[in-house]
Design a protein around this motif. Structure first.
Motif, PDB file in Angstrom:
ATOM      1  N   PHE A  56       0.806  -1.219   0.000  1.00 43.44           N
ATOM      2  CA  PHE A  56       0.000   0.000   0.000  1.00 43.44           C
ATOM      3  C   PHE A  56       0.839   1.268   0.000  1.00 43.44           C
ATOM      4  O   PHE A  56       0.296   2.366   0.058  1.00 43.44           O
ATOM      5  N   GLY A  57       2.150   1.122  -0.074  1.00 36.22           N
ATOM      6  CA  GLY A  57       3.052   2.266  -0.114  1.00 36.22           C
ATOM      7  C   GLY A  57       4.188   1.982  -1.079  1.00 36.22           C
ATOM      8  O   GLY A  57       4.013   1.266  -2.058  1.00 36.22           O
ATOM      9  N   ASN A  58       5.340   2.514  -0.768  1.00 32.67           N
ATOM     10  CA  ASN A  58       6.507   2.340  -1.641  1.00 32.67           C
ATOM     11  C   ASN A  58       7.701   1.779  -0.889  1.00 32.67           C
ATOM     12  O   ASN A  58       8.846   2.060  -1.246  1.00 32.67           O
ATOM     13  N   ALA A  59       7.452   1.002   0.140  1.00 29.89           N
ATOM     14  CA  ALA A  59       8.534   0.440   0.947  1.00 29.89           C
ATOM     15  C   ALA A  59       9.154  -0.766   0.250  1.00 29.89           C
ATOM     16  O   ALA A  59       8.661  -1.230  -0.787  1.00 29.89           O
ATOM     17  N   THR A  60      10.235  -1.236   0.821  1.00 30.43           N
ATOM     18  CA  THR A  60      10.864  -2.474   0.361  1.00 30.43           C
ATOM     19  C   THR A  60      10.812  -3.472   1.502  1.00 30.43           C
ATOM     20  O   THR A  60      10.618  -3.101   2.661  1.00 30.43           O
ATOM     21  N   ILE A  61      11.005  -4.725   1.169  1.00 23.56           N
ATOM     22  CA  ILE A  61      10.918  -5.784   2.178  1.00 23.56           C
ATOM     23  C   ILE A  61      12.279  -6.443   2.335  1.00 23.56           C
ATOM     24  O   ILE A  61      13.032  -6.560   1.364  1.00 23.56           O
ATOM     25  N   ASN A  62      12.582  -6.867   3.543  1.00 23.89           N
ATOM     26  CA  ASN A  62      13.851  -7.546   3.771  1.00 23.89           C
ATOM     27  C   ASN A  62      13.682  -9.061   3.608  1.00 23.89           C
ATOM     28  O   ASN A  62      12.564  -9.568   3.539  1.00 23.89           O
ATOM     29  N   ASP A  63      14.792  -9.766   3.554  1.00 24.33           N
ATOM     30  CA  ASP A  63      14.771 -11.210   3.321  1.00 24.33           C
ATOM     31  C   ASP A  63      14.019 -11.967   4.408  1.00 24.33           C
ATOM     32  O   ASP A  63      13.299 -12.920   4.115  1.00 24.33           O
ATOM     33  N   THR A  64      14.173 -11.545   5.654  1.00 25.17           N
ATOM     34  CA  THR A  64      13.501 -12.230   6.762  1.00 25.17           C
ATOM     35  C   THR A  64      11.988 -12.145   6.619  1.00 25.17           C
ATOM     36  O   THR A  64      11.281 -13.137   6.806  1.00 25.17           O
ATOM     37  N   CYS A  65      11.492 -10.976   6.273  1.00 23.05           N
ATOM     38  CA  CYS A  65      10.046 -10.816   6.118  1.00 23.05           C
ATOM     39  C   CYS A  65       9.535 -11.569   4.889  1.00 23.05           C
ATOM     40  O   CYS A  65       8.420 -12.082   4.896  1.00 23.05           O
ATOM     41  N   CYS A  66      10.350 -11.651   3.841  1.00 25.27           N
ATOM     42  CA  CYS A  66       9.974 -12.463   2.686  1.00 25.27           C
ATOM     43  C   CYS A  66       9.803 -13.922   3.107  1.00 25.27           C
ATOM     44  O   CYS A  66       8.846 -14.586   2.714  1.00 25.27           O
ATOM     45  N   HIS A  67      10.740 -14.400   3.904  1.00 30.99           N
ATOM     46  CA  HIS A  67      10.664 -15.777   4.394  1.00 30.99           C
ATOM     47  C   HIS A  67       9.389 -15.977   5.210  1.00 30.99           C
ATOM     48  O   HIS A  67       8.674 -16.965   5.037  1.00 30.99           O
ATOM     49  N   ALA A  92     -10.559   2.287  -4.997  1.00 31.72           N
ATOM     50  CA  ALA A  92     -10.288   2.899  -6.306  1.00 31.72           C
ATOM     51  C   ALA A  92      -8.961   2.422  -6.887  1.00 31.72           C
ATOM     52  O   ALA A  92      -8.798   2.386  -8.107  1.00 31.72           O
ATOM     53  N   ARG A  93      -8.026   2.041  -6.035  1.00 30.91           N
ATOM     54  CA  ARG A  93      -6.711   1.574  -6.498  1.00 30.91           C
ATOM     55  C   ARG A  93      -6.518   0.086  -6.236  1.00 30.91           C
ATOM     56  O   ARG A  93      -5.392  -0.411  -6.194  1.00 30.91           O
ATOM     57  N   LYS A  94      -7.624  -0.629  -6.079  1.00 29.84           N
ATOM     58  CA  LYS A  94      -7.568  -2.047  -5.740  1.00 29.84           C
ATOM     59  C   LYS A  94      -6.738  -2.850  -6.741  1.00 29.84           C
ATOM     60  O   LYS A  94      -5.921  -3.684  -6.342  1.00 29.84           O
ATOM     61  N   ALA A  95      -6.906  -2.609  -8.021  1.00 27.25           N
ATOM     62  CA  ALA A  95      -6.157  -3.358  -9.034  1.00 27.25           C
ATOM     63  C   ALA A  95      -4.649  -3.163  -8.856  1.00 27.25           C
ATOM     64  O   ALA A  95      -3.880  -4.128  -8.970  1.00 27.25           O
ATOM     65  N   LEU A  96      -4.233  -1.942  -8.554  1.00 26.84           N
ATOM     66  CA  LEU A  96      -2.818  -1.672  -8.310  1.00 26.84           C
ATOM     67  C   LEU A  96      -2.329  -2.445  -7.089  1.00 26.84           C
ATOM     68  O   LEU A  96      -1.265  -3.064  -7.114  1.00 26.84           O
ATOM     69  N   TYR A  97      -3.106  -2.416  -6.006  1.00 29.57           N
ATOM     70  CA  TYR A  97      -2.703  -3.100  -4.783  1.00 29.57           C
ATOM     71  C   TYR A  97      -2.620  -4.608  -4.986  1.00 29.57           C
ATOM     72  O   TYR A  97      -1.711  -5.254  -4.473  1.00 29.57           O
ATOM     73  N   LEU A  98      -3.560  -5.159  -5.736  1.00 28.84           N
ATOM     74  CA  LEU A  98      -3.519  -6.603  -5.986  1.00 28.84           C
ATOM     75  C   LEU A  98      -2.329  -6.976  -6.864  1.00 28.84           C
ATOM     76  O   LEU A  98      -1.708  -8.035  -6.678  1.00 28.84           O
ATOM     77  N   LYS A  99      -1.965  -6.102  -7.793  1.00 34.76           N
ATOM     78  CA  LYS A  99      -0.770  -6.355  -8.604  1.00 34.76           C
ATOM     79  C   LYS A  99       0.477  -6.292  -7.735  1.00 34.76           C
ATOM     80  O   LYS A  99       1.362  -7.149  -7.831  1.00 34.76           O
ATOM     81  N   LYS A 100       0.556  -5.288  -6.866  1.00 32.84           N
ATOM     82  CA  LYS A 100       1.696  -5.174  -5.968  1.00 32.84           C
ATOM     83  C   LYS A 100       1.756  -6.372  -5.016  1.00 32.84           C
ATOM     84  O   LYS A 100       2.840  -6.865  -4.693  1.00 32.84           O
ATOM     85  N   ARG A 101       0.598  -6.848  -4.585  1.00 32.91           N
ATOM     86  CA  ARG A 101       0.537  -8.050  -3.739  1.00 32.91           C
ATOM     87  C   ARG A 101       1.139  -9.233  -4.475  1.00 32.91           C
ATOM     88  O   ARG A 101       1.980  -9.955  -3.938  1.00 32.91           O
ATOM     89  N   ASP A 102       0.727  -9.417  -5.727  1.00 39.38           N
ATOM     90  CA  ASP A 102       1.228 -10.538  -6.523  1.00 39.38           C
ATOM     91  C   ASP A 102       2.717 -10.379  -6.836  1.00 39.38           C
ATOM     92  O   ASP A 102       3.469 -11.362  -6.808  1.00 39.38           O
ATOM     93  N   ASP A 103       3.153  -9.165  -7.125  1.00 42.57           N
ATOM     94  CA  ASP A 103       4.575  -8.917  -7.384  1.00 42.57           C
ATOM     95  C   ASP A 103       5.412  -9.216  -6.139  1.00 42.57           C
ATOM     96  O   ASP A 103       6.502  -9.792  -6.246  1.00 42.57           O
ATOM     97  N   LEU A 104       4.907  -8.824  -4.987  1.00 37.94           N
ATOM     98  CA  LEU A 104       5.620  -9.103  -3.738  1.00 37.94           C
ATOM     99  C   LEU A 104       5.725 -10.603  -3.512  1.00 37.94           C
ATOM    100  O   LEU A 104       6.787 -11.118  -3.157  1.00 37.94           O
ATOM    101  N   TRP A 105       4.640 -11.318  -3.732  1.00 37.07           N
ATOM    102  CA  TRP A 105       4.665 -12.777  -3.570  1.00 37.07           C
ATOM    103  C   TRP A 105       5.693 -13.398  -4.522  1.00 37.07           C
ATOM    104  O   TRP A 105       6.490 -14.240  -4.105  1.00 37.07           O
ATOM    105  N   THR A 106       5.690 -12.982  -5.775  1.00 37.29           N
ATOM    106  CA  THR A 106       6.630 -13.524  -6.762  1.00 37.29           C
ATOM    107  C   THR A 106       8.071 -13.255  -6.329  1.00 37.29           C
ATOM    108  O   THR A 106       8.927 -14.148  -6.402  1.00 37.29           O
ATOM    109  N   HIS A 107       8.332 -12.047  -5.875  1.00 43.31           N
ATOM    110  CA  HIS A 107       9.675 -11.688  -5.400  1.00 43.31           C
ATOM    111  C   HIS A 107      10.088 -12.563  -4.216  1.00 43.31           C
ATOM    112  O   HIS A 107      11.194 -13.113  -4.187  1.00 43.31           O
TER     113      HIS A 107
END
Length: 119
Positions: A56-67, A92-107
């Motif tokens: 929902f923002g522009n942050a980055t995630i660390n390896d531990t949180c990815c795990h 209104a920005r649901k499609a963007l958030y769902l894409k970012k959700r999927d991109d985060l999962w893929t990463h």
């Protein structure tokens, strides 16, 4: 002691977010409890907030949180992010958030598999 206080504050924030969001989603009480019991207990409050900040923002995630995210599971991740994205202020920005959700999962899954196979 300061670290402990910080962790308690983070836990309080996550619990408050869940309590604030769940009733709005019109999920029945048993479904909300099931989400809590099966999903939110699998991830640290710090990582939960980091994941929300990434989607929902522009942050980055660390390896531990990815795990932690991968350990939480795709169904939990998808469901919880969708519930938040369905809020009237965010829809209104649901499609963007769902894409970012999927991109985060893929990463995170790629990072997880890379670490797993490099052992």
């Amino acid at each position: 002691m300061a670290k402990f206080t910080s962790q308690i504050a983070m836990l309080f924030i996550v619990v408050a977010l869940v309590c604030a969001f769940v009733p709005v989603f019109s999920v029945d009480e048993s479904e909300a409890k099931s989400l809590w019991d099966t999903c939110l207990v699998k991830i640290s409050p710090h990582c939960a907030l980091d994941i929300i900040a990434v989607v929902f923002g522009n942050a980055t995630i660390n390896d531990t949180c990815c795990h932690d995210l991968v350990q939480e599971g795709k169904v939990c991740h998808d469901t919880l992010i969708k519930y938040i994205a369905d809020r009237p202020a965010l829809i209104a920005r649901k499609a963007l958030y769902l894409k970012k959700r999927d991109d985060l999962w893929t990463h995170c899954i790629a990072l997880y598999l890379l670490c797993f196979f490099s052992l």
